[in-house]
Write a protein that holds these residues in place. Structure first.
Motif, mmCIF file in Angstrom:
data_model
loop_
_atom_site.group_PDB
_atom_site.id
_atom_site.type_symbol
_atom_site.label_atom_id
_atom_site.label_comp_id
_atom_site.label_asym_id
_atom_site.label_seq_id
_atom_site.Cartn_x
_atom_site.Cartn_y
_atom_site.Cartn_z
ATOM 1 N N SER A 6 0.815 -1.218 0.000
ATOM 2 C CA SER A 6 0.000 0.000 0.000
ATOM 3 C C SER A 6 0.848 1.267 0.000
ATOM 4 N N VAL A 7 2.135 1.134 0.283
ATOM 5 C CA VAL A 7 3.043 2.290 0.277
ATOM 6 C C VAL A 7 4.216 1.977 -0.652
ATOM 7 N N PRO A 8 4.803 2.998 -1.281
ATOM 8 C CA PRO A 8 5.924 2.750 -2.193
ATOM 9 C C PRO A 8 7.101 2.097 -1.474
ATOM 10 N N ARG A 9 7.575 0.998 -2.031
ATOM 11 C CA ARG A 9 8.715 0.292 -1.464
ATOM 12 C C ARG A 9 10.002 0.602 -2.220
ATOM 13 N N HIS A 10 9.868 0.869 -3.516
ATOM 14 C CA HIS A 10 11.019 1.174 -4.356
ATOM 15 C C HIS A 10 10.813 2.549 -4.984
ATOM 16 N N ILE A 11 11.771 3.447 -4.771
ATOM 17 C CA ILE A 11 11.711 4.797 -5.345
ATOM 18 C C ILE A 11 13.028 5.021 -6.086
ATOM 19 N N PRO A 12 13.189 4.397 -7.255
ATOM 20 C CA PRO A 12 14.504 4.335 -7.899
ATOM 21 C C PRO A 12 15.050 5.668 -8.380
ATOM 22 N N HIS A 13 14.182 6.665 -8.651
ATOM 23 C CA HIS A 13 14.726 7.921 -9.172
ATOM 24 C C HIS A 13 15.554 8.661 -8.120
ATOM 25 N N LEU A 14 15.418 8.302 -6.847
ATOM 26 C CA LEU A 14 16.257 8.935 -5.821
ATOM 27 C C LEU A 14 17.701 8.474 -5.939
ATOM 28 N N ALA A 15 17.910 7.214 -6.328
ATOM 29 C CA ALA A 15 19.271 6.691 -6.474
ATOM 30 C C ALA A 15 19.795 6.837 -7.899
ATOM 31 N N THR A 16 18.904 6.691 -8.873
ATOM 32 C CA THR A 16 19.294 6.758 -10.289
ATOM 33 C C THR A 16 18.300 7.643 -11.023
ATOM 34 N N PRO A 17 18.536 8.959 -11.055
ATOM 35 C CA PRO A 17 17.566 9.862 -11.682
ATOM 36 C C PRO A 17 17.477 9.723 -13.191
ATOM 37 N N GLU A 18 18.510 9.152 -13.827
ATOM 38 C CA GLU A 18 18.472 9.002 -15.280
ATOM 39 C C GLU A 18 17.376 8.006 -15.670
ATOM 40 N N VAL A 19 16.576 8.381 -16.650
ATOM 41 C CA VAL A 19 15.508 7.502 -17.107
ATOM 42 C C VAL A 19 16.080 6.267 -17.792
ATOM 43 N N MET A 20 17.205 6.425 -18.479
ATOM 44 C CA MET A 20 17.802 5.318 -19.218
ATOM 45 C C MET A 20 19.184 5.017 -18.647
ATOM 46 N N SER A 21 19.281 3.906 -17.928
ATOM 47 C CA SER A 21 20.527 3.532 -17.274
ATOM 48 C C SER A 21 20.548 2.030 -17.078
ATOM 49 N N MET A 22 21.731 1.425 -17.176
ATOM 50 C CA MET A 22 21.830 -0.010 -16.885
ATOM 51 C C MET A 22 21.463 -0.253 -15.425
ATOM 52 N N GLY A 23 22.139 0.414 -14.505
ATOM 53 C CA GLY A 23 21.809 0.363 -13.086
ATOM 54 C C GLY A 23 21.755 -1.035 -12.496
#
Length: 302
Positions: A6-23
């Motif tokens: 019910s709550v966001p568990r993964h917020i990837p743009h905080l660690a990797t703001p690039e939309v296109m990245s291998m990451g």
């Protein structure tokens, strides 16, 4: 562990703001699949999408059966061993108390990958080695993000990624090398993020520019994993979509501001592909509201 979805568990743009990245990140095999409170919802969603869309949701090449069977076997072992709180062996199949469903399993089933996809909230894809590189050989795809299975089945990695602006220049050679060298002992995970203006999971087409400043936005995250199947040599690619109203991010300090900055920093062609321009005014309203709540909190009634 069964997570609260019910709550966001993964917020990837905080660690990797690039939309296109291998990451790519190393993945503990015990964490291959995540279980959460949306398991029943995704089970029903997968069934409903195939009934509605048929081969747009499930399709497989004839030569993919061995890899499908191997993936199903590996997945069942993982769920029963690493998620015993959510799954148990039940006769010839597997039952999920967390999801409230039972999946019958038979060795003679012609669609092992479909059976596997009914057990989890993830979409499942098999990439198989060939003389032309790795081909998309089979998939159960109930929650696509701007791609159509019927266009990609049997296609190599480069063709699968063709519509994404700039990807061949930035990432395709690295992706192709990674597929060659990934070992069964070293699975990985990665994340994608996007925005959309409706709560739908099935999004095979690119977004349309039909948003206004008062549009409700949704934060869409893909948790992806990749692992080599040791016997067939194919690569299992899992895609778990998380979709939350963007307002849910307002409780995370800096998340909305970071999202605005990431959208603004996205190259124009890629931003258009992601549908960002039509969502920018609505996103700004979330930023202003978040700033107001932080700096001028509303007083409690006296």
């Amino acid at each position: 562990m069964i997570h609260d979805d019910s709550v966001p568990r993964h917020i990837p743009h905080l660690a990797t703001p690039e939309v296109m990245s291998m990451g790519l990140r190393p993945l503990d095999p015990g964490d291959w699949i995540e279980t959460d409170t949306s398991l029943s919802h995704f089970h029903q969603h997968t069934l409903a999408m195939r009934q509605l869309h048929g081969h747009a949701v499930y399709a497989a090449l004839p030569g993919s059966l061995e890899a499908q069977q191997e993936l199903l076997s590996l997945l069942c072992g993982h769920l029963l061993e690493d998620h015993a709180d959510a799954y148990r062996r039940d006769g010839s199949g597997i039952s999920s108390a967390a999801g409230g469903f039972h999946v019958a399993l038979t060795e003679a089933d012609p669609e092992p990958l479909w059976q596997a996809s009914l057990l989890v909230a993830d979409d499942l894809v098999i990439m198989q080695p060939s003389a032309n590189g790795y081909l998309l050989a089979a998939a159960s795809l109930a929650s696509p993000s701007h791609w159509r299975l019927q266009d990609k089945l049997g296609q190599p990695i480069r063709a699968v990624h063709d519509p994404i602006p700039g990807i061949h220049r930035q990432l395709t050679p690295r992706i192709e090398r990674f597929f060659v060298h990934i070992s069964p002992e070293r699975p990985v995970s990665r994340f994608n993020w996007a925005l959309q203006s409706d709560p739908g999971l099935f999004h095979p087409a690119a977004p349309e520019a039909t948003a206004s400043s008062d549009t409700i936005l949704y934060y869409r995250v893909e948790r992806q994993t990749l692992r080599r199947l040791p016997c067939s040599g194919a690569i299992a690619f899992t895609i778990r979509v998380f979709l939350h109203p963007l307002a849910a991010l307002s409780t995370v300090p800096g998340a909305i501001d970071a999202l605005v900055s990431a959208v603004d920093a996205t190259p124009p062609a890629l931003a258009r592909y992601k549908g960002f321009p039509s969502l920018r005014d609505a996103l700004e309203q979330y930023r202003l509201k978040s700033a107001a709540e932080i700096h001028w909190p509303r007083r409690s009634p006296t």
